[in-house]
Design a protein around this motif. Structure first.
Motif, PDB file in Angstrom:
ATOM      1  N   LEU A 116       7.115  17.160  16.066  1.00 49.36           N
ATOM      2  CA  LEU A 116       7.244  16.909  14.631  1.00 49.36           C
ATOM      3  C   LEU A 116       6.693  18.098  13.849  1.00 49.36           C
ATOM      4  N   ALA A 157       2.619  14.958  10.076  1.00 49.02           N
ATOM      5  CA  ALA A 157       2.521  13.985  11.168  1.00 49.02           C
ATOM      6  C   ALA A 157       1.081  13.617  11.505  1.00 49.02           C
ATOM      7  N   ALA A 176      10.567   8.502  11.625  1.00 52.54           N
ATOM      8  CA  ALA A 176      10.638   9.846  11.062  1.00 52.54           C
ATOM      9  C   ALA A 176      12.093  10.232  10.885  1.00 52.54           C
ATOM     10  N   ILE A 193      10.522  17.370   9.524  1.00 48.92           N
ATOM     11  CA  ILE A 193      10.314  16.122   8.813  1.00 48.92           C
ATOM     12  C   ILE A 193      10.729  16.195   7.345  1.00 48.92           C
ATOM     13  N   ARG A 210      11.053  12.792   5.909  1.00 48.10           N
ATOM     14  CA  ARG A 210      10.306  11.569   5.598  1.00 48.10           C
ATOM     15  C   ARG A 210       9.660  11.048   6.862  1.00 48.10           C
ATOM     16  N   ILE A 211       8.462  10.506   6.702  1.00 49.76           N
ATOM     17  CA  ILE A 211       7.775   9.864   7.832  1.00 49.76           C
ATOM     18  C   ILE A 211       6.900   8.761   7.269  1.00 49.76           C
TER      19      ILE A 211
END
Length: 116
Positions: free
Chosen positions: A75, A81, A91, A107, A109-110
């Motif tokens: 990530l 993260a 994710a 990433i 969105r997570i």
């Protein structure tokens, strides 16, 4: 000639064993599919669910998404993260293949699994 036509028709009836290609939106893809078929998902926006874990022995810190059967996706950026270390997340972002890191998600969105 008939034998050739028969052979060609048999080839056309074979079903692909590859998973379907992702669409323009972030389709949810199993981590194992990402790891087994990176050519299908490379440079596509994907979403996946797994557990975040810090990669041991790496400085600066590097985080990965684990999905069972030994499949892992790095990530990036790690700062996004880090706060989810040890938690199950969903994710989404650009899936890429890197010579240095292997498979990674850049990433977009997570968040906790089930929240996005």
């Amino acid at each position: 000639m008939a034998l050739g036509a028969l052979a060609l028709s048999a080839c056309g009836s074979q079903k692909s064993t590859l998973p379907p290609a992702p669409s323009q939106r972030a389709d949810t893809v199993a981590i194992t599919n990402l790891a087994q078929h990176p050519e299908v998902y490379s440079d596509a926006t994907v979403a996946t669910v797994g557990s975040v874990a810090r990669v041991k022995g790496r400085r600066p810190a590097l985080y990965q998404l684990l999905g069972g059967h030994g499949a892992r996706i790095v990530l990036e950026p790690s700062s996004a993260a880090a706060r989810y270390d040890g938690r199950r997340v969903r994710a989404s972002g650009l899936f890429a293949v890197s010579f240095e890191l292997g498979y990674e998600i850049l990433i977009a969105r997570i968040g906790p699994a089930g929240s996005l």
